[in-house]
Design a protein around this motif. Structure first.
Motif, mmCIF file in Angstrom:
data_model
loop_
_atom_site.group_PDB
_atom_site.id
_atom_site.type_symbol
_atom_site.label_atom_id
_atom_site.label_comp_id
_atom_site.label_asym_id
_atom_site.label_seq_id
_atom_site.Cartn_x
_atom_site.Cartn_y
_atom_site.Cartn_z
ATOM 1 N N LEU A 39 0.814 -1.213 0.000
ATOM 2 C CA LEU A 39 0.000 0.000 0.000
ATOM 3 C C LEU A 39 0.849 1.265 0.000
ATOM 4 C CD1 LEU A 39 -2.950 -1.078 2.310
ATOM 5 C CD2 LEU A 39 -2.943 -0.799 -0.176
ATOM 6 N N THR A 40 2.139 1.130 -0.313
ATOM 7 C CA THR A 40 2.975 2.302 -0.570
ATOM 8 C C THR A 40 2.985 2.534 -2.082
ATOM 9 O OG1 THR A 40 4.994 0.972 -0.646
ATOM 10 C CG2 THR A 40 4.407 1.953 1.467
ATOM 11 N N VAL A 41 3.398 3.709 -2.503
ATOM 12 C CA VAL A 41 3.269 4.113 -3.901
ATOM 13 C C VAL A 41 4.622 4.520 -4.466
ATOM 14 C CG1 VAL A 41 2.105 5.714 -5.474
ATOM 15 C CG2 VAL A 41 0.963 5.002 -3.364
ATOM 16 N N ASP A 42 4.977 3.953 -5.610
ATOM 17 C CA ASP A 42 6.159 4.408 -6.336
ATOM 18 C C ASP A 42 5.778 5.619 -7.176
ATOM 19 O OD1 ASP A 42 7.954 2.584 -5.363
ATOM 20 O OD2 ASP A 42 7.936 1.284 -7.121
ATOM 21 N N ARG A 43 6.573 6.677 -7.072
ATOM 22 C CA ARG A 43 6.340 7.913 -7.829
ATOM 23 C C ARG A 43 7.661 8.369 -8.422
ATOM 24 N NH1 ARG A 43 1.473 10.329 -6.461
ATOM 25 N NH2 ARG A 43 0.542 9.570 -4.539
ATOM 26 N N PRO A 44 7.721 8.548 -9.720
ATOM 27 C CA PRO A 44 8.977 8.983 -10.327
ATOM 28 C C PRO A 44 9.243 10.469 -10.096
ATOM 29 C CG PRO A 44 7.288 8.833 -11.997
ATOM 30 C CD PRO A 44 6.670 8.326 -10.713
ATOM 31 N N TYR A 45 10.497 10.802 -9.979
ATOM 32 C CA TYR A 45 10.883 12.210 -9.929
ATOM 33 C C TYR A 45 10.781 12.830 -11.308
ATOM 34 C CZ TYR A 45 13.001 11.625 -5.302
ATOM 35 O OH TYR A 45 13.216 11.391 -3.984
ATOM 36 N N GLY A 46 10.689 12.006 -12.306
ATOM 37 C CA GLY A 46 10.642 12.508 -13.669
ATOM 38 C C GLY A 46 12.016 12.964 -14.116
ATOM 39 N N THR A 47 12.043 13.956 -14.928
ATOM 40 C CA THR A 47 13.317 14.440 -15.452
ATOM 41 C C THR A 47 13.801 15.665 -14.692
ATOM 42 O OG1 THR A 47 12.133 15.728 -17.108
ATOM 43 C CG2 THR A 47 12.864 13.529 -17.753
ATOM 44 N N LEU A 48 13.454 15.733 -13.408
ATOM 45 C CA LEU A 48 13.862 16.858 -12.577
ATOM 46 C C LEU A 48 15.369 17.038 -12.655
ATOM 47 C CD1 LEU A 48 12.306 18.819 -10.756
ATOM 48 C CD2 LEU A 48 12.797 17.310 -8.844
ATOM 49 N N GLU A 96 2.375 5.628 -9.557
ATOM 50 C CA GLU A 96 1.613 6.834 -9.888
ATOM 51 C C GLU A 96 2.556 7.813 -10.568
ATOM 52 O OE1 GLU A 96 -0.685 9.648 -10.709
ATOM 53 O OE2 GLU A 96 -1.640 7.939 -9.749
ATOM 54 N N SER A 97 2.287 8.127 -11.824
ATOM 55 C CA SER A 97 3.207 8.959 -12.608
ATOM 56 C C SER A 97 2.828 10.434 -12.672
ATOM 57 C CB SER A 97 3.320 8.403 -14.026
ATOM 58 O OG SER A 97 2.053 8.463 -14.665
ATOM 59 N N THR A 98 1.820 10.849 -11.915
ATOM 60 C CA THR A 98 1.446 12.259 -11.895
ATOM 61 C C THR A 98 2.652 13.096 -11.458
ATOM 62 O OG1 THR A 98 -0.804 11.672 -11.288
ATOM 63 C CG2 THR A 98 -0.142 13.938 -10.871
ATOM 64 N N PRO A 99 2.936 14.199 -12.141
ATOM 65 C CA PRO A 99 4.047 15.057 -11.709
ATOM 66 C C PRO A 99 3.920 15.443 -10.235
ATOM 67 C CG PRO A 99 3.237 15.773 -13.838
ATOM 68 C CD PRO A 99 2.277 14.723 -13.338
ATOM 69 N N ILE A 100 5.044 15.571 -9.567
ATOM 70 C CA ILE A 100 5.095 15.774 -8.120
ATOM 71 C C ILE A 100 4.223 16.947 -7.664
ATOM 72 C CG2 ILE A 100 6.617 16.273 -6.165
ATOM 73 C CD1 ILE A 100 6.978 13.471 -7.404
ATOM 74 N N HIS A 101 4.330 18.094 -8.317
ATOM 75 C CA HIS A 101 3.566 19.261 -7.863
ATOM 76 C C HIS A 101 2.061 19.030 -7.988
ATOM 77 C CE1 HIS A 101 3.931 19.942 -12.199
ATOM 78 N NE2 HIS A 101 2.941 20.795 -12.109
ATOM 79 N N LYS A 102 1.633 18.322 -9.017
ATOM 80 C CA LYS A 102 0.205 18.034 -9.179
ATOM 81 C C LYS A 102 -0.258 16.986 -8.168
ATOM 82 C CE LYS A 102 -0.099 19.302 -14.015
ATOM 83 N NZ LYS A 102 -0.417 18.871 -15.383
ATOM 84 N N ALA A 103 0.580 15.992 -7.897
ATOM 85 C CA ALA A 103 0.235 14.969 -6.905
ATOM 86 C C ALA A 103 0.126 15.586 -5.512
ATOM 87 C CB ALA A 103 1.270 13.846 -6.915
ATOM 88 N N LEU A 104 1.052 16.468 -5.186
ATOM 89 C CA LEU A 104 0.989 17.157 -3.887
ATOM 90 C C LEU A 104 -0.318 17.922 -3.745
ATOM 91 C CD1 LEU A 104 4.599 18.552 -3.380
ATOM 92 C CD2 LEU A 104 3.351 17.095 -1.787
ATOM 93 N N TRP A 105 -0.706 18.645 -4.776
ATOM 94 C CA TRP A 105 -1.945 19.421 -4.719
ATOM 95 C C TRP A 105 -3.168 18.509 -4.599
ATOM 96 C CZ3 TRP A 105 -3.570 23.840 -3.301
ATOM 97 C CH2 TRP A 105 -4.877 24.230 -3.593
ATOM 98 N N ARG A 106 -3.193 17.426 -5.398
ATOM 99 C CA ARG A 106 -4.336 16.510 -5.358
ATOM 100 C C ARG A 106 -4.492 15.891 -3.967
ATOM 101 N NH1 ARG A 106 -3.127 12.696 -9.200
ATOM 102 N NH2 ARG A 106 -2.122 11.424 -7.617
ATOM 103 N N ILE A 107 -3.395 15.438 -3.391
ATOM 104 C CA ILE A 107 -3.466 14.805 -2.081
ATOM 105 C C ILE A 107 -3.815 15.819 -0.994
ATOM 106 C CG2 ILE A 107 -2.067 13.636 -0.330
ATOM 107 C CD1 ILE A 107 -0.717 12.180 -2.700
#
Length: 132
Positions: A39-48, A96-107
């Motif tokens: 129940l943990t989530v892998d999230r990519p940093y992307g190309t930061l 979950e591949s949502t960009p970090i800033h969008k994921a932070l806002w959604r959560i």
């Protein structure tokens, strides 16, 4: 100031790895080590910074689930272990591949409170996030 920024980043990213709008939290009687790990989530940093952040963090954003399943796997084996885990358990592995800033806002805007709901498949209680 540097330490404040680093700490804020680590807290935010850890929050993202353990929280998502549709990932339940289990009560003590329904929890197990392996259920919690999945129940943990892998999230990519992307190309930061051109992928430099992902490299410097040893891919912890995209190998976090496998870290919870077996924390003795060295970071240089974690990407391969994650690929094998995702192939072996596609219905359980969370990415979950949502960009970090969008994921932070959604959560932050959707994970306001929790309520218990009965899971009809096994009649157990799961705690899910609710909106305001």
């Amino acid at each position: 100031m540097f330490m404040l920024v680093v700490n804020a980043w680590l807290v935010a990213y850890t929050w993202l790895q353990h929280t998502e709008v549709d990932v339940p939290h289990l009560p003590a009687e329904g929890h197990s080590f392996i259920k919690g790990a999945f129940l943990t989530v892998d999230r990519p940093y992307g190309t930061l910074l051109g992928g430099l952040v992902d490299f410097l963090h040893h891919h912890i954003g995209t190998t976090h689930v496998v870290h919870h399943i077996d924390s003795t796997i060295p970071h240089y084996e974690a990407v391969q272990a994650t690929q094998k885990l995702a192939s072996a358990f596609p219905q359980l592995y969370l990415f979950e591949s949502t960009p970090i800033h969008k994921a932070l806002w959604r959560i932050a805007s959707h994970c306001y409170g929790v309520e218990g709901r009965i899971d009809s498949s096994d009649n157990s209680t799961r705690y899910v996030f609710t909106e305001r």
